[in-house]
Scaffold this active site. Structure first.
Site, PDB file in Angstrom:
ATOM      1  N   THR A 185       0.866  -1.182   0.000  1.00  0.00           N
ATOM      2  CA  THR A 185       0.000   0.000   0.000  1.00  0.00           C
ATOM      3  C   THR A 185       0.903   1.232   0.000  1.00  0.00           C
ATOM      4  OG1 THR A 185      -0.002   0.056   2.395  1.00  0.00           O
ATOM      5  CG2 THR A 185      -1.765  -1.182   1.354  1.00  0.00           C
ATOM      6  N   GLU A 330      -5.730  -3.561  -1.382  1.00  0.00           N
ATOM      7  CA  GLU A 330      -6.235  -4.652  -0.533  1.00  0.00           C
ATOM      8  C   GLU A 330      -7.357  -5.451  -1.182  1.00  0.00           C
ATOM      9  OE1 GLU A 330      -5.433  -1.644   0.424  1.00  0.00           O
ATOM     10  OE2 GLU A 330      -4.757  -1.546   2.503  1.00  0.00           O
ATOM     11  N   LYS A 439     -15.428  17.581   9.542  1.00  0.00           N
ATOM     12  CA  LYS A 439     -16.456  17.497  10.588  1.00  0.00           C
ATOM     13  C   LYS A 439     -16.833  18.906  11.028  1.00  0.00           C
ATOM     14  CE  LYS A 439     -15.162  12.891  11.704  1.00  0.00           C
ATOM     15  NZ  LYS A 439     -13.836  12.303  11.721  1.00  0.00           N
ATOM     16  N   TRP A 444     -21.013  15.828   8.785  1.00  0.00           N
ATOM     17  CA  TRP A 444     -19.885  15.541   7.900  1.00  0.00           C
ATOM     18  C   TRP A 444     -20.049  16.248   6.550  1.00  0.00           C
ATOM     19  CZ3 TRP A 444     -18.607   9.575   8.354  1.00  0.00           C
ATOM     20  CH2 TRP A 444     -18.181   9.313   9.672  1.00  0.00           C
TER      21      TRP A 444
HETATM   22  P1  ADP Z   1      -4.525   2.097  -5.124  1.00  0.00           P
HETATM   23  O1  ADP Z   1      -3.118   2.424  -4.808  1.00  0.00           O
HETATM   24  O2  ADP Z   1      -4.747   0.846  -5.847  1.00  0.00           O
HETATM   25  O3  ADP Z   1      -5.312   3.252  -5.681  1.00  0.00           O
HETATM   26  P2  ADP Z   1      -4.830   2.366  -2.511  1.00  0.00           P
HETATM   27  O4  ADP Z   1      -4.974   1.200  -1.663  1.00  0.00           O
HETATM   28  O5  ADP Z   1      -3.623   3.209  -2.462  1.00  0.00           O
HETATM   29  O6  ADP Z   1      -5.115   1.760  -3.866  1.00  0.00           O
HETATM   30  O7  ADP Z   1      -6.015   3.352  -2.414  1.00  0.00           O
HETATM   31  C1  ADP Z   1      -7.321   2.911  -2.367  1.00  0.00           C
HETATM   32  C2  ADP Z   1      -8.195   4.070  -2.060  1.00  0.00           C
HETATM   33  O8  ADP Z   1      -8.299   4.931  -3.183  1.00  0.00           O
HETATM   34  C3  ADP Z   1      -9.594   3.701  -1.757  1.00  0.00           C
HETATM   35  O9  ADP Z   1      -9.723   3.218  -0.456  1.00  0.00           O
HETATM   36  C4  ADP Z   1     -10.311   5.009  -1.998  1.00  0.00           C
HETATM   37  O10 ADP Z   1     -10.166   5.887  -0.909  1.00  0.00           O
HETATM   38  C5  ADP Z   1      -9.551   5.591  -3.157  1.00  0.00           C
HETATM   39  N1  ADP Z   1     -10.267   5.338  -4.398  1.00  0.00           N
HETATM   40  C6  ADP Z   1     -10.064   4.355  -5.292  1.00  0.00           C
HETATM   41  N2  ADP Z   1     -10.905   4.477  -6.335  1.00  0.00           N
HETATM   42  C7  ADP Z   1     -11.680   5.558  -6.094  1.00  0.00           C
HETATM   43  C8  ADP Z   1     -12.745   6.214  -6.798  1.00  0.00           C
HETATM   44  N3  ADP Z   1     -13.181   5.794  -7.971  1.00  0.00           N
HETATM   45  N4  ADP Z   1     -13.291   7.303  -6.215  1.00  0.00           N
HETATM   46  C9  ADP Z   1     -12.855   7.758  -5.030  1.00  0.00           C
HETATM   47  N5  ADP Z   1     -11.860   7.194  -4.341  1.00  0.00           N
HETATM   48  C10 ADP Z   1     -11.272   6.106  -4.858  1.00  0.00           C
END
Ligand code: ADP
Length: 542
Positions: A185, A330, A439, A444
């Site tokens: 991550t 994940e 907040k 929210w």
């Molecule tokens: P990656 O690196 O594969 O993007 P991460 O695990 O770093 O995955 O990040 C995942 C996060 O990215 C998600 O939990 C969410 O917050 C954000 N995310 C992914 N796709 C979207 C989307 N289409 N719209 C908004 N947020 C997104």
């Protein structure tokens, strides 16, 4: 009573055997780091991956070893993926955009034996080599003619390594739950954590990803994953393309508008996928140069929220359908995809786009719910928003080496850290990361909604919203804007533009203008950095 069907394991090597047998002549086109466009076929790839599998054996690696890659999307990177996983080893795709100390940390944490490196990253490895004692050698992903001068010890030339081997190799069979690949991550807070995929999770995820209501890939598609292979497996595309025999187009290191446009047009790309920042660059290029897109049918946008204006422009101006997707490292990463459902074809275009602005519906295999902080499930009414939880066969069970402890609750649900709504039709909408939500007076405010509304203004290139401490309301939103080149849009004009687009009490208390916004290694707004930069900011309302 047990069923009486064959118990064949699901293995990644089967994808390559399938493509090599049934789509042998289908092309893989790669823009190389060295410069020229390279073309070969699935038959070539299968042969070369087998040579590499023999070479890995000769290097003394064995099942379970971790092999790192620091590489762009290209044909050699594909061969490494398949040779490493296919041999029962773990392919660790390292995100080069992580900070060098994070790269050192994950290489050591994963215990990488060898690292395959694109020419771009040789310098980076030279700086870190002394602090990565477990790495036995570096394979530079090029031919002899392009081998660089380097201080790295034990350097191997990729093309020489495989040229010395026969293509006679039989992929071993083993338990489908064997680890296949590893992705950390991005670690915006704390150290990155390793997500260790298995052959089973990868193959099932790719099968589902290829479905018509998901990515919808088929043998006639020409597929360009701009999303890097080090970013959550390029969203499964380099597996899914082999599973169906689609032509693959790999962009190498160049993700600017002109380079992507050239590949889209010259290769006849029908399907592509990337994060919004990449599409922003492409759309700006198309607008500036007055270009059109002739073959592109579908564009997947994920990783961050796709702004409405982006969806509208792709569909209305360039005739390419947008598929909004949500996922995370994940979740392998695909969780939801925003294809329309039956009945929605009669909606007005505006209504359809409103649906597409949501992050989409769960694909089969992903279970999803939202809960309050006490864990109580909230209604799927499109209004209530709560913590988004998921479970399924391609969702993480625990992080590598137990980092972060127990990550599933008693019911086996993984808390995504996202805050979302679920509507009666099944569409999920992210309102925020739980740590980014603003907040205000016990209620929210969604920073994502505000950002999306702001980028609808023609003078705004990119927008971020963070909460600033407020004596009365706890926090109030500050809108931070990067103007489009040539625009001189000001505070009042932006706030005026937002008036009919958001609830009155969501209106940002102020607007700040910056030249650029900080991003994470996967292209997301780096809000921790923004909050730090604006820590002492005084709102005019405070
Ligand atoms: P990656 O690196 O594969 O993007 P991460 O695990 O770093 O995955 O990040 C995942 C996060 O990215 C998600 O939990 C969410 O917050 C954000 N995310 C992914 N796709 C979207 C989307 N289409 N719209 C908004 N947020 C997104």
């Amino acid at each position: 009573m047990r069923g009486l069907m064959q118990d064949r394991p699901l293995l990644i090597s089967q994808l390559l055997s399938f493509a090599g047998t049934y789509h042998a002549e289908r092309e893989i086109v790669s823009r190389t780091v060295e410069g020229p466009i390279h073309r070969h076929t699935y038959a070539d790839m299968e042969r070369r991956s087998k040579q590499l599998a023999n070479a890995l054996k000769r290097l003394g690696t064995s099942a379970g070893d971790c092999i790192g890659t620091l590489a762009w999307n290209g044909y050699r990177h594909l061969e490494i993926w398949y040779a490493v996983s296919g041999s029962g080893m773990v392919c660790h795709t390292i995100n080069p955009r992580l900070f060098p100390e994070q790269i050192r940390y994950i290489v050591n944490h994963a215990d990488d034996r060898y690292i395959f490196v694109d020419l771009t990253f040789v310098g980076l490895m030279e700086k870190l080599e002394a602090e990565m004692p477990g790495v036995k050698g570096f394979v530079i992903m090029t031919d002899r003619a392009h081998m660089p001068q380097t201080s790295l010890k034990n350097v191997i030339c990729y093309e020489e390594l495989i040229a010395a081997e026969s293509a006679d190799f039989e992929w071993p069979e083993f338990d489908e739950n064997t680890a296949s690949s590893l992705c950390y991550t991005s670690g915006t807070t704390g150290n990155p954590k390793g997500v260790l995929y298995s052959h089973r999770s990868t193959v099932i995820h790719s099968m589902m990803a290829n479905q018509p209501d998901a990515l919808g890939l088929g043998s006639r598609d020409v597929v360009l994953p701009v999303v890097p292979m080090f970013h959550a497996n390029a969203w499964s595309i380099p597996y899914g393309a082999l599973m169906c025999g689609a032509k693959l187009v790999m962009p190498g290191p160049n993700m600017d508008g002109a380079s992507i446009y050239e590949l889209l047009e010259t290769e006849g790309v029908t399907f592509t996928a990337a994060v919004p920042t990449v599409w922003l660059m492409l759309l700006q290029y198309l607008e500036r140069e007055g270009k059109t897109l002739s073959a592109l049918k579908r564009v997947v946008i994920g990783g961050s929220a796709a702004p409405r204006a982006m969806i509208e422009t792709f569909q209305r101006k360039y005739g390419a359908q947008v598929v909004h997707a949500w996922g995370m490292t994940e979740t392998s990463p695909l969780g939801t995809l925003g294809q329309l459902k039956a009945g929605m074809e009669t909606m007005s275009e505006d209504e359809q786009i409103t649906v597409q602005c949501k992050q989409g519906r769960a694909i089969f295999g992903i279970e999803m719910k939202i809960t309050d902080d006490a864990g109580k499930e909230l209604p799927r009414d499109g209004k209530a928003f709560g913590n988004l939880k998921v479970r399924g066969p391609w969702v993480v069970g625990s992080y590598l080496k137990g980092e972060g402890g127990q990550v599933l609750d008693a019911g086996g649900w993984f808390d995504t850290g996202d805050v979302a709504t679920l509507d009666p039709a099944g569409y999920m909408q992210i309102t925020d990361r739980s740590k980014d939500v603003i907040k205000s007076g016990g209620e929210w405010i969604s920073s994502i909604d505000l950002e999306n509304a702001a980028v609808g203004h023609p003078g705004v290139a990119e927008a971020a919203v963070i909460g600033i401490v407020h004596p009365k309301w706890d926090e109030r939103p500050l809108l931070i804007i990067v103007r489009k080149p040539g625009s001189n849009v000001g505070r009042d004009e932006v706030l005026d533009f937002l008036k009919d687009k958001i609830a009155k009490w969501w209106m940002p208390d102020d607007v700040a203008f910056v030249d650029e916004l900080p991003h994470t290694a996967t292209g997301k707004l780096l809000k921790t950095k923004l909050r730090e930069d604006f820590r002492d900011y005084k709102l005019p309302t405070a």
